[in-house]
Design a protein around this motif. Sequence first.
Motif, mmCIF file in Angstrom:
data_model
loop_
_atom_site.group_PDB
_atom_site.id
_atom_site.type_symbol
_atom_site.label_atom_id
_atom_site.label_comp_id
_atom_site.label_asym_id
_atom_site.label_seq_id
_atom_site.Cartn_x
_atom_site.Cartn_y
_atom_site.Cartn_z
ATOM 1 N N THR A 179 0.857 -1.189 0.000
ATOM 2 C CA THR A 179 0.000 0.000 0.000
ATOM 3 C C THR A 179 0.888 1.232 0.000
ATOM 4 O O THR A 179 1.967 1.226 0.591
ATOM 5 C CB THR A 179 -0.932 0.033 1.225
ATOM 6 N N ARG A 212 -9.913 0.666 1.859
ATOM 7 C CA ARG A 212 -9.239 -0.519 2.414
ATOM 8 C C ARG A 212 -10.251 -1.620 2.737
ATOM 9 O O ARG A 212 -10.007 -2.786 2.464
ATOM 10 C CB ARG A 212 -8.423 -0.150 3.652
ATOM 11 N N MET A 272 -3.529 0.144 -3.467
ATOM 12 C CA MET A 272 -3.270 -1.182 -2.919
ATOM 13 C C MET A 272 -2.858 -2.057 -4.097
ATOM 14 O O MET A 272 -3.547 -2.083 -5.119
ATOM 15 C CB MET A 272 -4.508 -1.777 -2.253
ATOM 16 N N TYR A 332 -4.891 6.636 -3.032
ATOM 17 C CA TYR A 332 -4.393 5.587 -2.159
ATOM 18 C C TYR A 332 -4.364 4.327 -3.005
ATOM 19 O O TYR A 332 -5.345 4.001 -3.686
ATOM 20 C CB TYR A 332 -5.295 5.415 -0.938
#
Length: 190
Positions: free
Chosen positions: A135, A172, A144, A142
Motif C-alpha cells: 500500500t 481498504r 493497494m 491511495y
Amino acid sequence: MKKTISYIFTIALLLTMFSCKSYIKPIHTESVPGSENITRKLILQNDSLDINFYGDYIFDKVDKNYVFFTNKDISHLLSNFKVQPSSQILFTYTKASIYNNMLGFYYAGKTLADVRNNFFIKTPEKEMQNGLLYTYEYKGYYIMECYRQQEKGIARFISLNNSTKQSVDKFRLENNNVFFDINSGLWMQM
C-alpha cells in the motif's frame, strides 16, 4: 549524422507508442456462472485465474465519469515494479459510493522474489503463502497492490481510490473484502 537522426527518430517513436497506450479499456474476461458474487475468469497467457467480485463491478464498458486516473498515472505505477508486464488482464470499476478502480497485469516467468527485488517498496504490508500486498500513496490516490504467484508468472492487481470521493478506510475495507474475504482461497493455493 544519419545515426543520430535515426536514434532520435527511434526514441520519439517509442515515446509515442508508450504514451498512446491505453489501460482504460474493457479487457475480455469470461463470466463464470453459479457463484454468489460475480466470478470472472482472467486470461493469463496459457493459464487462467478465477476472481470473485461484487455485483457492482463493471467489466464490459468504460464510463469515464467513474474513472479518475490517467494512462500516464498507470504508466507511472507500473514503473514502480521495474519489469514490464506481459499483458493486461483486468480493468474494472464501480459506480457505487465505494468508487473503486482496479487493473490487473500478468508477468510471465516472474516470481514473488522478482517483486521483492524490483518493487520500489522493499517490505510488503502483508505476506501470504503465495502473495504480497503493498500500500502507498500517489498524487492523492491511495493504492493497494496485490501480487499473486501463478505457476508460470505473477498476477498483479492495482486498486486505486479517489480520495476526494472516498475515505481511505472505506477503500481498504472494500479491497480487503474483495481480495481477502470473497477471494480468500487465492492466497493459499496455486
